[in-house]
Enzyme design. Structure first.
Site, PDB file in Angstrom:
ATOM      1  N   ARG A   1       6.773  -7.940   2.155  1.00  0.00           N
ATOM      2  CA  ARG A   1       7.602  -7.460   3.272  1.00  0.00           C
ATOM      3  C   ARG A   1       8.286  -8.627   3.980  1.00  0.00           C
ATOM      4  NH1 ARG A   1       4.498  -3.925   6.901  1.00  0.00           N
ATOM      5  NH2 ARG A   1       5.191  -2.257   5.536  1.00  0.00           N
TER       6      ARG A   1
ATOM      7  N   ASP B   1      -1.736   7.008   6.085  1.00  0.00           N
ATOM      8  CA  ASP B   1      -1.667   5.591   6.426  1.00  0.00           C
ATOM      9  C   ASP B   1      -2.628   5.338   7.590  1.00  0.00           C
ATOM     10  OD1 ASP B   1      -0.781   3.023   6.196  1.00  0.00           O
ATOM     11  OD2 ASP B   1       1.163   3.350   7.150  1.00  0.00           O
TER      12      ASP B   1
ATOM     13  N   LYS C   1       0.829  -1.204   0.000  1.00  0.00           N
ATOM     14  CA  LYS C   1       0.000   0.000   0.000  1.00  0.00           C
ATOM     15  C   LYS C   1       0.868   1.260   0.000  1.00  0.00           C
ATOM     16  CE  LYS C   1      -2.209  -1.355   3.737  1.00  0.00           C
ATOM     17  NZ  LYS C   1      -1.547  -2.668   3.867  1.00  0.00           N
ATOM     18  N   THR C   2       1.835   1.318   0.915  1.00  0.00           N
ATOM     19  CA  THR C   2       2.729   2.478   0.972  1.00  0.00           C
ATOM     20  C   THR C   2       3.530   2.600  -0.322  1.00  0.00           C
ATOM     21  OG1 THR C   2       2.921   2.124   3.346  1.00  0.00           O
ATOM     22  CG2 THR C   2       4.546   3.585   2.339  1.00  0.00           C
TER      23      THR C   2
ATOM     24  N   THR D   1      -5.817  -1.286   6.737  1.00  0.00           N
ATOM     25  CA  THR D   1      -5.847  -2.740   6.804  1.00  0.00           C
ATOM     26  C   THR D   1      -7.290  -3.195   7.010  1.00  0.00           C
ATOM     27  OG1 THR D   1      -5.353  -2.459   9.141  1.00  0.00           O
ATOM     28  CG2 THR D   1      -3.527  -3.043   7.704  1.00  0.00           C
TER      29      THR D   1
HETATM   30  P1  ADP Z   1       2.079  -1.798   3.270  1.00  0.00           P
HETATM   31  O1  ADP Z   1       2.091  -0.314   3.152  1.00  0.00           O
HETATM   32  O2  ADP Z   1       0.920  -2.441   2.559  1.00  0.00           O
HETATM   33  O3  ADP Z   1       2.206  -2.285   4.686  1.00  0.00           O
HETATM   34  P2  ADP Z   1       4.644  -1.644   1.886  1.00  0.00           P
HETATM   35  O4  ADP Z   1       4.265  -0.870   0.684  1.00  0.00           O
HETATM   36  O5  ADP Z   1       5.378  -0.927   2.960  1.00  0.00           O
HETATM   37  O6  ADP Z   1       3.356  -2.396   2.503  1.00  0.00           O
HETATM   38  O7  ADP Z   1       5.482  -2.914   1.378  1.00  0.00           O
HETATM   39  C1  ADP Z   1       6.457  -3.533   2.165  1.00  0.00           C
HETATM   40  C2  ADP Z   1       7.701  -3.797   1.352  1.00  0.00           C
HETATM   41  O8  ADP Z   1       7.432  -4.862   0.452  1.00  0.00           O
HETATM   42  C3  ADP Z   1       8.119  -2.621   0.480  1.00  0.00           C
HETATM   43  O9  ADP Z   1       9.139  -1.877   1.088  1.00  0.00           O
HETATM   44  C4  ADP Z   1       8.644  -3.243  -0.778  1.00  0.00           C
HETATM   45  O10 ADP Z   1      10.041  -3.413  -0.703  1.00  0.00           O
HETATM   46  C5  ADP Z   1       7.984  -4.591  -0.822  1.00  0.00           C
HETATM   47  N1  ADP Z   1       6.903  -4.640  -1.809  1.00  0.00           N
HETATM   48  C6  ADP Z   1       5.581  -4.448  -1.568  1.00  0.00           C
HETATM   49  N2  ADP Z   1       4.859  -4.626  -2.668  1.00  0.00           N
HETATM   50  C7  ADP Z   1       5.723  -4.936  -3.653  1.00  0.00           C
HETATM   51  C8  ADP Z   1       5.577  -5.255  -5.041  1.00  0.00           C
HETATM   52  N3  ADP Z   1       4.360  -5.298  -5.615  1.00  0.00           N
HETATM   53  N4  ADP Z   1       6.681  -5.520  -5.756  1.00  0.00           N
HETATM   54  C9  ADP Z   1       7.887  -5.489  -5.172  1.00  0.00           C
HETATM   55  N5  ADP Z   1       8.109  -5.216  -3.869  1.00  0.00           N
HETATM   56  C10 ADP Z   1       7.033  -4.938  -3.106  1.00  0.00           C
END
Ligand code: ADP
Length: 332
Positions: free
Chosen positions: A217, A109, A64-65, A158
């Protein structure tokens, strides 16, 4: 001062920033979501208008981030970052709104954790690009109407179910991120091993993918751990299948990718609640873990893997769980 103790694999911020995809073409998997975002980006560029407000929902660590930072980079615009829990009153949100330049992105977030007063304050900002500020109180109170630049809110949650309907309705675009297929995680692991200058065999990458609970992650954190392990345990530093296996065993991750907390959940449901049905709060209380943590971080993957099911009367184990944990199902 001593650093707070942290479980290695739940430490999300430490390592993965350098591995975060920068542009949409670097985002692996989630094909449907990525295709739709590509169209939204193209339309935004052609119309020369700000990107429409976008809500991203899905379990932690799925990107998401990442998407929220990719979009402004693709558009060559600014991003401001905040989160629901840090906005305790409208005055905390106001500077972000007044600083937002035309077409820029405000990423919020955990948007489901914004207090109601902040939520009401953001409605007119999202809808009409204005805010109503009340000055003074009682008889002297005046309302000041202030207009804002047209900007874009990207919210991440989430729990889309915890969002109020009026807030959800302010988002013209909504996308749900789901757990990743092993093949996509393998690709992420291979790419990231290259970025980290680490050599990894194909079967080792496949193994890590299956042990990553469908979550990029987790895949990145495991890769970092195994890379450290390789440096210490192998002269070549190369990640082979058997080395990956040993390193993962040390983290107590099982063949389905389940971690200690997942197994505790299943065991609690089995031992204390005879396999269920049991309510979330009862399980959380017994485990001494906040219900939110279970609902956000533990249950989605167990549900997705068919290891628990939700019924109107509570959570229940499934036949698959009994097989996986080699347990006798309770007598019916
Ligand atoms: P969320 O915000 O949903 O908790 P993040 O965007 O922080 O998740 O993702 C966590 C890590 O996973 C990121 O830092 C990135 O390195 C990796 N990641 C997430 N989605 C992808 C993707 N589609 N392709 C490659 N790496 C990804």
């Amino acid at each position: 001062a001593a650093m707070p103790e942290q479980d290695f694999l739940s430490d999300s911020s430490r390592f993965d920033d350098d591995l975060r995809p920068q542009y949409l073409k670097d985002v692996v998997g989630q094909r449907k979501v990525v295709e739709r975002i590509q169209i939204m980006l193209d339309a935004t560029r052609r119309r020369e208008e700000p990107f429409g407000h976008l809500l991203l929902d899905g379990p932690p660590g799925l990107g998401k981030t990442t998407l929220a930072t990719v979009i402004p980079r693709e558009l060559g615009t600014e991003i401001q970052i905040t989160s629901g829990p840090s906005l305790s009153a409208p005055k905390d949100l106001l500077p972000f709104l007044t600083n937002a330049s035309y077409g820029s992105v405000l990423f919020i977030d955990e948007i489901h954790r914004m207090p109601p007063a902040v939520e009401e304050f953001i409605y007119p900002a999202m809808e009409d690009y204005r805010v109503d500020i009340t000055l003074g109180d009682g008889l002297n109170a005046r309302t000041l109407n202030m207009s804002l630049q047209k900007f874009c809110v990207i919210g991440a949650t989430t729990r889309s179910g915890m969002l109020t309907a009026p807030l959800r309705d302010r988002f013209v675009n909504r996308e749900h991120l789901d757990f990743y297929e092993p093949a996509d995680l393998t690709e992420i692991i291979v790419r990231n091993a290259r970025k980290l200058n680490t050599s990894i065999s194909e079967d080792a990458a496949d193994l890590i993918a299956i042990r990553s609970r469908g979550t990029p992650r987790k895949a990145n954190n495991l890769l970092h751990w195994i890379r450290d392990y390789a440096v210490v345990k192998s002269t070549s530093g190369k990640i082979t299948l058997s080395l990956a296996n040993d390193a993962i065993a040390m983290q107590e991750i099982d063949h389905l990718g389940l971690e200690e907390q997942d197994r505790r959940y299943l065991n609690t449901l089995y031992e204390v609640f005879a396999g269920g049905p049991a309510g979330l709060n009862a399980i959380a209380h017994t485990m001494d873990v906040p219900p939110d943590t279970l609902e956000d971080e533990v249950e989605p993957f167990l549900l997705r893997s068919g290891l628990i099911k939700r019924t109107p009367r509570g959570r229940m184990l499934t036949r698959k769980t009994y097989e996986h944990l080699s347990l006798e199902p309770p007598a019916a």
